[in-house]
Design an enzyme around this catalytic site. Structure first.
Site, mmCIF file in Angstrom:
data_model
loop_
_atom_site.group_PDB
_atom_site.id
_atom_site.type_symbol
_atom_site.label_atom_id
_atom_site.label_comp_id
_atom_site.label_asym_id
_atom_site.label_seq_id
_atom_site.Cartn_x
_atom_site.Cartn_y
_atom_site.Cartn_z
ATOM 1 N N LYS A 535 16.811 10.971 -46.439
ATOM 2 C CA LYS A 535 16.863 12.301 -45.821
ATOM 3 C C LYS A 535 16.896 12.098 -44.317
ATOM 4 O O LYS A 535 16.640 10.995 -43.846
ATOM 5 C CB LYS A 535 15.649 13.137 -46.220
ATOM 6 C CG LYS A 535 14.317 12.392 -46.040
ATOM 7 C CD LYS A 535 13.128 13.140 -46.621
ATOM 8 C CE LYS A 535 13.041 13.125 -48.116
ATOM 9 N NZ LYS A 535 13.433 14.394 -48.737
ATOM 10 N N LYS A 541 9.091 15.232 -42.132
ATOM 11 C CA LYS A 541 9.412 14.639 -43.429
ATOM 12 C C LYS A 541 8.547 13.398 -43.717
ATOM 13 O O LYS A 541 8.511 12.896 -44.831
ATOM 14 C CB LYS A 541 10.897 14.280 -43.499
ATOM 15 C CG LYS A 541 11.813 15.518 -43.533
ATOM 16 C CD LYS A 541 13.279 15.120 -43.575
ATOM 17 C CE LYS A 541 14.252 16.280 -43.564
ATOM 18 N NZ LYS A 541 14.505 16.874 -44.899
ATOM 19 N N LYS A 646 18.476 16.161 -56.826
ATOM 20 C CA LYS A 646 19.449 15.132 -57.225
ATOM 21 C C LYS A 646 18.729 13.957 -57.885
ATOM 22 O O LYS A 646 19.192 13.407 -58.890
ATOM 23 C CB LYS A 646 20.193 14.592 -55.999
ATOM 24 C CG LYS A 646 20.959 15.614 -55.189
ATOM 25 C CD LYS A 646 21.308 15.039 -53.804
ATOM 26 C CE LYS A 646 21.728 16.121 -52.840
ATOM 27 N NZ LYS A 646 21.821 15.621 -51.440
HETATM 28 C C1 LIG Z 1 21.140 16.070 -50.374
HETATM 29 C C2 LIG Z 1 21.382 15.486 -49.048
HETATM 30 C C3 LIG Z 1 20.533 15.778 -47.980
HETATM 31 C C4 LIG Z 1 19.307 16.659 -48.121
HETATM 32 O O1 LIG Z 1 18.187 15.835 -48.366
HETATM 33 P P1 LIG Z 1 16.694 16.390 -48.246
HETATM 34 O O2 LIG Z 1 15.860 15.291 -48.762
HETATM 35 O O3 LIG Z 1 16.630 17.605 -49.109
HETATM 36 O O4 LIG Z 1 16.460 16.689 -46.820
HETATM 37 C C5 LIG Z 1 20.788 15.206 -46.752
HETATM 38 N N1 LIG Z 1 21.835 14.383 -46.573
HETATM 39 C C6 LIG Z 1 22.666 14.067 -47.587
HETATM 40 C C7 LIG Z 1 23.789 13.144 -47.316
HETATM 41 C C8 LIG Z 1 22.475 14.607 -48.848
HETATM 42 O O5 LIG Z 1 23.323 14.297 -49.837
#
Ligand SMILES: *Cc1c(COP(=O)(O)O)cnc(C)c1O
Length: 798
Positions: A535, A541, A646
């Site tokens: 992330k 975070k 995901k």
């Molecule tokens: C899904 C995704 C995010 C979001 O990630 P979080 O953990 O929800 O902040 C950020 N960058 C990419 C490339 C992603 O595929």
């Protein structure tokens, strides 16, 4: 779905290479092969793109326009192959021709037109809407340079330009005949025309030509192909005047770069111009299109919905007002009634510093007519609400205040729907961030928990899991996301769990191989637990919390105590170039990696892999191989999160605080199938007398861990280690890392215990997969369509 035999495909492909490059396949390179494939697919879906447009027009289908300053589409080749139903034919054909499929896939640039979750959500929505026959159009900016490409030098993040258009973009079609003019600056005043109507007069404006580039969004196994439109800024083609190079530069720079920061931003004036450029071009083209097919603008809300995704496109509200009044001669009241019916808004953040505000004088100078309209919105809002709610409350939430334009408030006031992106987030909008406006307009507020497209994150990213689900799970999980619940009936079936384990190990081996090839780090996919945090790098975070635990593990090993389970800690994260502290964290983790990965005492017990240039393609490689999903933000800070979704869908176990959509994941899988730790949002809010020093002083173990930042344990981080240490102690640890540390370490120990019992572990994984269906963006976008935009769509049987 397209029909094509393998032999037909091979012939078409050869012909295309010849037409495009005057070459035989054997002399072509991977990028040429990718381009030829893309052109072939484009030819195949072009008739459907045209027919989809015509159907919307002829049947007067209501269309929604999704405006966002960022999109993160990921590579399109496999998506289009899958959605057209051509994956097998094309893969077989390419293999038969002796071509390297992986190389062809990798030759496609991954467009970095977004920073992270926000942009990715918009792209998932476009994919899902097309799958459901929903008329949803994307509107964004065609940045010439996407988010920077990240490399590491001596452990420091280095940013390189992302020249993603260098080799051309095979998917897009330039539509100069649909261009419009966007006006900036100058003076504007109102004067009566010969009919006695007040119309604006402009002088000394700078006009910019907005040229659209359209990309087809192919629906999954259906005939819908929607339009994703990106706008590019160019000099107007006015034959009566010439432009200087400087003028050309000033225009081109509007769509030159994406601001590499998803929370706050730099280059404010340029950013303001980008925002107005996007909404003005987009809204003008919507009204023009509507005018072509309908007479009466008063009914525009029956066929048009405009969605403001996060605050950046909020000027769509005064821009639509401007067009309706200045160009279509509507009264204010008529225009306002229509505008609020057409507009809807999603808020994406809880960080106070991310609620966009613009200095009033900057707005007045850059977009003077828009400023006048915002002033009038503000004046009428106050006149209407002060008698009911009093001066104080209305002052706190009016569009203008403290010499600034407050974009989020403007967006709420000018929309009929305002949604947050997870239950907790919406609750916090109502009780905290937007509480004054919630008091005035409670009926506008609603929740739409984010989602992810399972086509990309399971079908494309994880073929072994797809195969297992196809063979063992009843129902039609590919069309009806909730059908994946069928996995639950195997949660006690040792044969299935063994197969699930084989899928995971296969994916871990594939990732291990990539890590070995690209980063020259040896990791053990067969025995080690893959602990993943991917992330954006942001203090809230709390990648630091994860890193402190790794220090803890390292110290255990150095003290002669073996880890019960070997671990590979995998990070992927870009830091905004101006975010000094985040870059210090990256440097620290890289140096820690260097130390641990090369210490013979560690053996195979511990590795850190910091995958550079984290983006959608990297996520597709990492996620299927993850055992643990780190979702460890300080509770109350992460609006939703989507990597959590995901990862669960790929059978990773979530290690999480009760934040964002983690709460809904916990509700779905139950406390036995997730590992929760740390303070709740309410506890954080109530914790007003926090002293990180007191926690530190009372915990010997924690002292040893934190001191590693400054005692030379980790080489080459003199300054970074000290700064991070000071952030924790001298500056009282803004994100409560030390407060949550003990709870986090215990949660990690629980993970270790669970992982030692593979049957139990894969049972948890199975339940996570089974419950992931509710986080499909197909379901989320259906709710946007039903509740907010009132679009027609396919029945989702679920
Ligand atoms: C899904 C995704 C995010 C979001 O990630 P979080 O953990 O929800 O902040 C950020 N960058 C990419 C490339 C992603 O595929």
């Amino acid at each position: 779905m397209a029909t094509l035999t393998v032999d037909e495909f091979k012939q078409d492909f050869k012909d295309m290479i010849l037409r495009l490059y005057a070459e035989d396949i054997k002399d072509s390179d991977a990028h040429q092969q990718f381009t030829a494939l893309a052109y072939l697919l484009r030819e195949m879906y072009a008739p459907n793109l045209k027919e989809t447009r015509q159907r919307y027009e002829n049947d007067r289908v209501k269309e929604a326009y999704y405006f966002a300053i960022e999109f993160l589409p990921g590579r399109m080749l496999q998506t289009n192959l899958l959605n057209l139903g051509l994956s097998d034919v094309v893969m077989t054909g390419l293999l038969e021709m002796g071509l390297d499929v992986e190389k062809i896939v990798d030759a496609e640039p991954d467009p970095g037109l977004g920073n992270g979750g926000l942009g990715r959500l918009g792209s998932a929505f476009l994919d899902s809407a097309a799958a459901l026959h929903m008329a949803l159009n994307g509107n964004g900016i065609r940045y010439q340079y996407g988010l920077f490409r990240q490399t590491f030098e001596n452990g420091f993040q280095v940013e390189m330009p992302d020249d993603w258009l260098r080799g051309g973009n095979a998917w897009e079609v330039r539509r100069e005949n649909r261009a419009c003019l966007v006006r900036f600056g100058g003076n504007v005043w109102m004067a009566e025309d010969v009919f006695g109507r007040l119309v604006p007069h402009y002088e000394n404006t700078t006009d910019v030509l907005a040229v659209p580039y359209d990309t087809g969004i192919v629906g999954y196994h259906n005939h819908t192909v929607n339009t994703f439109r990106l706008w590019s800024a160019e000099l107007p083609t006015d034959p009566s005047r010439t432009y200087t190079l400087q003028e050309k530069q000033n225009v081109n720079e509007i769509t030159e770069i994406l601001y590499p920061d998803d929370s706050n931003y730099a280059g404010r004036l340029l950013r303001l111009k980008q925002e107005y450029f996007l909404v003005s071009a987009g809204v003008q083209s919507i009204v023009r299109h509507y005018r072509k097919h309908h007479r009466n603008l008063n009914h525009m809300d029956l066929t048009v919905a405009i969605h403001i995704n996060d605050t950046h496109p909020a000027m769509a509200i005064p821009e639509l007002m401007r067009i309706l009044m200045d160009e279509e001669f509507m009264s204010w009241d008529q225009a306002w009634a229509l505008t609020t019916k057409v507009m809807s808004y999603t808020n994406h953040t809880l960080l106070a510093e991310s609620l966009e505000t613009w200095p009033e004088d900057m707005v007045a100078q850059t977009v003077p007519r828009i400023y006048q309209i915002i002033q009038e919105i503000d004046r009428r809002f106050r006149a209407m609400q002060v008698p009911v709610y009093g001066d104080d409350r209305v002052n706190r939430c009016a569009p203008l205040g403290n010499g600034t334009v407050r974009m989020a408030y403007l967006a709420v006031i000018g929309s009929h729907s305002v949604n947050g992106v997870a239950k907790l987030h919406t609750e916090l909008l109502e009780t905290d961030v937007l509480k004054d406006l919630y008091r005035i307009y409670p009926e506008k507020f609603n929740n739409k928990t984010n989602g992810v497209t399972m086509r990309r994150w399971i079908q494309i990213a994880n073929p072994p899991l797809t195969k297992l689900l196809d063979s063992d799970v009843n129902g039609d999980w590919k069309h009806r996301p909730l059908d994946i619940i069928g996995v639950q009936s195997f949660a006690n079936d040792p044969t299935f769990l063994k197969k699930l384990r084989e899928v995971k190990v296969k994916n871990k081996r594939a990732l291990a191989k990539r890590i070995r090839t690209h980063l020259n780090i040896a990791v053990d996919p067969d025995h080690a637990l893959f602990d993943v945090q991917i992330k954006r790098l942001h203090a809230y975070k709390r990648q630091l919390l994860h890193a402190l635990y790794i220090i803890d593990e390292y110290q255990q090993i150095k003290a002669g105590k073996d880890l019960a389970v070997p671990r590979v800690h995998i990070f992927g994260a870009k830091a905004a170039p101006s975010y000094y502290y985040a870059k210090e964290i990256i440097k620290m983790i890289n140096e820690l990696a260097n130390l641990i990965n090369n210490d013979p005492d560690v053996g195979d017990q511990l590795r850190i892999v910091f995958v550079p240039n984290y983006g959608v393609s990297e996520a597709e490689d990492i996620i299927p191989a993850a055992d643990v999903s780190e979702q460890i933000s300080l509770a109350g800070k992460e609006a939703s999160g989507t990597s959590n979704m995901k990862l669960m869908a790929n059978g990773a176990i979530t290690l999480a605080t009760m934040d964002g959509a983690n709460i809904e994941i916990a509700d779905a899988v139950g406390q036995d199938n997730i590992v929760i730790f740390g303070m709740t949002a309410a506890q954080v809010q109530a914790y007003t007398n926090y002293s990180s020093q007191a926690i530190f002083d009372g915990d010997k173990h924690l002292q040893k861990v934190v001191n590693a930042l400054i005692d030379g344990t980790i080489p080459n981080i003199g300054r970074e280690g000290r700064d991070i240490y000071n952030s924790l102690l001298q500056y009282n640890d803004e994100y409560y890392v030390l407060a949550d540390y003990e709870s986090y370490a215990k949660a990690q120990d629980r993970i270790t215990g669970l992982y030692q019992d593979p049957e139990r572990w894969y049972q948890m994984a199975a339940i996570n997969i089974a419950k992931s269906g509710q986080f499909s963006s197909d379901l989320t976008i259906a709710r946007y369509g039903d509740d907010i935009w009132h679009l027609t769509r396919d029945q989702l049987v679920n």
